[in-house]
Scaffold this motif. Structure first.
Motif, mmCIF file in Angstrom:
data_model
loop_
_atom_site.group_PDB
_atom_site.id
_atom_site.type_symbol
_atom_site.label_atom_id
_atom_site.label_comp_id
_atom_site.label_asym_id
_atom_site.label_seq_id
_atom_site.Cartn_x
_atom_site.Cartn_y
_atom_site.Cartn_z
ATOM 1 N N GLU A 73 0.821 -1.175 -0.050
ATOM 2 C CA GLU A 73 -0.105 0.112 0.016
ATOM 3 C C GLU A 73 0.903 1.416 -0.146
ATOM 4 N N ALA A 74 1.952 1.259 0.739
ATOM 5 C CA ALA A 74 2.852 2.354 0.822
ATOM 6 C C ALA A 74 3.401 2.441 -0.491
ATOM 7 N N TYR A 75 3.959 1.588 -1.146
ATOM 8 C CA TYR A 75 4.515 1.581 -2.564
ATOM 9 C C TYR A 75 3.418 2.046 -3.444
ATOM 10 N N SER A 76 2.282 1.673 -3.429
ATOM 11 C CA SER A 76 1.128 2.372 -4.391
ATOM 12 C C SER A 76 1.226 3.904 -4.168
ATOM 13 N N VAL A 77 1.114 4.493 -3.043
ATOM 14 C CA VAL A 77 1.074 5.819 -2.859
ATOM 15 C C VAL A 77 2.325 6.427 -3.700
ATOM 16 N N ILE A 78 3.613 5.981 -3.104
ATOM 17 C CA ILE A 78 4.801 6.271 -3.568
ATOM 18 C C ILE A 78 4.965 6.314 -5.096
ATOM 19 N N THR A 84 2.639 6.306 -7.533
ATOM 20 C CA THR A 84 1.407 6.910 -8.335
ATOM 21 C C THR A 84 1.111 8.263 -8.009
ATOM 22 N N SER A 85 1.660 8.826 -6.726
ATOM 23 C CA SER A 85 0.971 10.233 -6.294
ATOM 24 C C SER A 85 2.087 11.180 -6.656
ATOM 25 N N ASP A 95 1.798 14.002 -4.871
ATOM 26 C CA ASP A 95 1.795 14.748 -3.687
ATOM 27 C C ASP A 95 3.123 14.523 -3.007
ATOM 28 N N ALA A 109 2.674 13.344 0.737
ATOM 29 C CA ALA A 109 1.909 11.804 0.905
ATOM 30 C C ALA A 109 3.290 10.752 0.357
ATOM 31 N N ARG A 110 3.841 11.204 -0.483
ATOM 32 C CA ARG A 110 4.969 10.006 -0.892
ATOM 33 C C ARG A 110 5.955 9.870 0.257
ATOM 34 N N ALA A 143 4.483 7.903 3.091
ATOM 35 C CA ALA A 143 4.417 6.480 2.615
ATOM 36 C C ALA A 143 5.909 5.847 2.669
#
Length: 550
Positions: free
Chosen positions: A482-487, A489-490, A492, A495-496, A499
């Motif tokens: 989940e953390a990698y998904s944010v890092i 794709t985001s 922001d 937020a990265r 994560a």
């Protein structure tokens, strides 16, 4: 200064490994293009020949350090982590992060005289769509569309926050369209004379297993603003020779037969400096050199055993013994300085340590309460054995064979039997994909946080039958995923970073990996060499600004 035969250089051996601290810097000499009489060529000794020359196929530090002088990048990254024009002068990203529109530089030609334009860039960026075994397949590119001669639209299947960084690295070499049309992927990988780019140097000669000669691209007039000057390179020629033996490289430098040498072992730094030569260093960004533990099979399917394993390694003493303290201990799986700023979680410094008593307690808790006649821990009659798979290509990098042996010896005291099994590079990933190993080692230099976390994401697990996944621990953890998904794709930044901290803490808390040290590029040069630079990752940042002065 003419080209020198490898046989002569390989015969230059010096004795004695002297201990000292190192000096560091990103360049030597004035590097301003001024000064007295100049030679126009240098001899540079690399530690190994790249196994593959095509940067899209294998992310190789050795290949990148050469290819960065042959190929220009689509974007360029400055020392502060910001991105600037390269072959693309501008780019726009759609609000959903799925469409990138690149405006391309005019007046650029390849070494073969053919023009750079949107159609040629499309050919290069289409490669992962047609060659599924490329490392760049993970970029998420779904379609490339030529808008006009100077405009290319890149559509992604998913947001990729690291795409602009990836395009700033030699992992995306932009080949002449003529070469791509007339030669196979296998030929590009095997033959650097087909490495026809737009960069400041072009390949003049190649002798497999021995040397590569680069000559100046006289027409070069499109250097990125991150470079130190405009126009053609200062040097006429770079004679790169592949010399695996460190003492041969150092002996050649100290005797004046080489102008620069790669991968100076830390214990030889004093020897180089005592001869009047210079040591240039740069810490890598990305991931440290680390041990990836496979939690899917015994004994590392038990968290207590994983944490006991980490607690049993006296990393500080081992680094002092092997590297004389030149390499710093790594505290996390993301390195300090990795962009964006703040990605490294500083709260993890000193958060774990060598603790043999804690290792013993955890192993007792896990049921390994007795020892056999050789001193190894035993549970239900089975020895506590760790199978460590090793990529043979990298065992000489940073003296990692010696380091691995020291780690194995250290773990024996705690009751672990560690067996190191080498594999050639071609079969290493496929063997990892089988999932029978307990441990593998890796490091990955990238100046972008997504790439420091991707080796622990399920999407990077190598698959049997193909692929080039870099998740050597075969980790599939929901928190890290989940953390990698944010890092990844985001757009922001805050937020990265948050994560990234979550992922680092989770990996350490669960014992999924053991960070060991911060890799460091260590280059030796004569005092006559100036303008030597490293990029933010720690690779040699082209020979474009390098000079040699009498």
């Amino acid at each position: 200064m003419g080209k020198r035969p490898l046989a002569v250089l390989a015969s230059v051996l010096t004795a004695g490994l002297l201990l000292t601290a190192c000096t560091s810097g990103q360049s030597s000499g004035n590097g301003d293009g001024s000064g007295g009489d100049q030679n126009r060529e240098i001899t540079y000794l690399a530690n190994t020949e790249p196994p593959v020359w095509d940067g899209q196929r294998v992310p190789s530090l050795n290949a990148n350090s050469v290819n960065s002088s042959i190929f220009d990048t689509i974007t360029s990254q400055a020392d502060d982590g910001t991105y600037h024009p390269g072959l693309a002068t501008d780019w726009k990203i759609s609000e959903d992060g799925l469409t990138y529109t690149f405006t391309l530089r005019e007046g650029v030609t390849f070494h073969d005289g053919t023009p750079f334009n949107a159609e040629v860039l499309k050919q290069n960026l289409d490669r992962p769509l047609n060659e599924p075994d490329l490392a760049t397949v993970s970029s998420g590119i779904a379609e490339n569309r030529v808008i006009d001669d100077r405009t290319l639209e890149v559509k992604l299947s998913r947001p990729n926050a690291g795409l602009i960084h990836a395009f700033s690295t030699p992992h995306w070499p932009v080949y002449s369209g003529k070469v791509l049309s007339e030669h196979t992927p296998a030929e590009l990988s095997a033959d650097p004379t087909l490495s026809i780019g737009t960069g400041p140097f072009k390949v003049a000669e190649y002798s497999r297993g021995s040397s590569l000669v680069l000559e100046k691209n006289e027409d070069y007039n499109w250097a990125p603003e991150t470079a130190g000057h405009d126009g053609p390179a200062y040097l006429d020629e770079v004679n790169i020779q592949f010399v695996p033996e460190p003492q041969a490289r150092i002996g050649a430098l100290n005797s004046g037969q080489a102008d620069a040498v790669d991968q100076v072992p830390p214990l030889n730094i004093n020897e180089v400096e005592s001869a009047g030569n210079s040591i240039l260093t740069q810490d890598n960004t990305g991931t440290p050199y680390y041990l990836a533990l496979n939690p899917n099979t015994a004994p590392f399917d038990n968290r207590d055993v994983r944490l006991a394993f980490r607690s049993a390694i006296d990393i500080d003493s081992i680094l002092d013994g092997v590297y004389d303290g030149v390499y710093d201990k790594a505290w996390s799986t993301t390195l300090p300085g990795t962009p964006p700023e703040g990605s490294f979680d500083e709260s993890l410094v000193n958060s774990w340590s060598y603790d043999p008593d804690e290792a013993a307690r955890l192993l007792d808790k896990a049921g390994y309460t007795s020892r056999d006649s050789e001193g190894y821990r035993v549970k239900d009659g089975k020895r506590l054995r760790i199978e460590w798979y090793v990529d043979s290509l990298y065992v000489q990098t940073d003296q990692r064979q010696q380091l691995g042996e020291a780690i194995a010896a250290s773990l024996k005291d705690a009751g672990f039997e560690v067996v190191r099994t080498p594999f050639d590079t071609a079969s290493f990933t496929s063997e990892i994909a089988k999932g029978t190993h307990n441990l593998a080692d890796a490091s990955r230099g990238f100046a972008e946080v997504a790439t420091s976390v991707s080796p622990f994401a399920a999407s990077s697990i190598p698959r049997s039958g193909g692929g080039s996944g870099i998740n050597y621990g075969l980790l599939d953890d929901p928190v890290v995923n989940e953390a990698y998904s944010v890092i990844s794709t985001s757009q922001d930044t805050d937020a990265r970073i948050a994560a990234a901290h979550t992922a680092q803490k989770r990996i350490l808390d669960e014992g999924f990996a053991v960070p060991l040290y911060i890799p460091k590029k260590i280059v030796g040069t004569t005092p006559a060499v100036s303008g030597w630079k490293f990029d933010l990752v720690g690779y040699t940042d082209t020979f474009y600004d390098v000079q040699i002065n009498n």
